[in-house]
Design a protein around this motif. Structure first.
Motif: not given
Length: 60
Positions: A27-38, A46-51, A55-60
């Motif tokens: 799992c990856i936790y980012c200490q910055f906010p989500f941005h659409d460019n990412l 497949e099979h990832f979990d990024i927060e 509070g935005y979370r990308l998960q599959k």
């Protein structure tokens, strides 16, 4: 997926995690906010979990 979480405190570290495929095993936790460019810069596969710290979370 491993129960350990990798902390990305900069975009460069986040990109290094993605390029090296670590997001498939950890799992990856980012200490910055989500941005659409990412979403457009990488193919996450497949099979990832990024927060993000907003509070935005990308998960599959």
């Amino acid at each position: 997926m491993n129960k350990k979480t990798l902390i990305a405190d900069t975009h460069d570290i986040f990109y290094a995690f993605i390029i090296n495929g670590l997001h498939h095993n950890y799992c990856i936790y980012c200490q910055f906010p989500f941005h659409d460019n990412l979403l457009n810069k990488h193919n996450y596969g497949e099979h990832f979990d990024i927060e993000f710290n907003d509070g935005y979370r990308l998960q599959k």
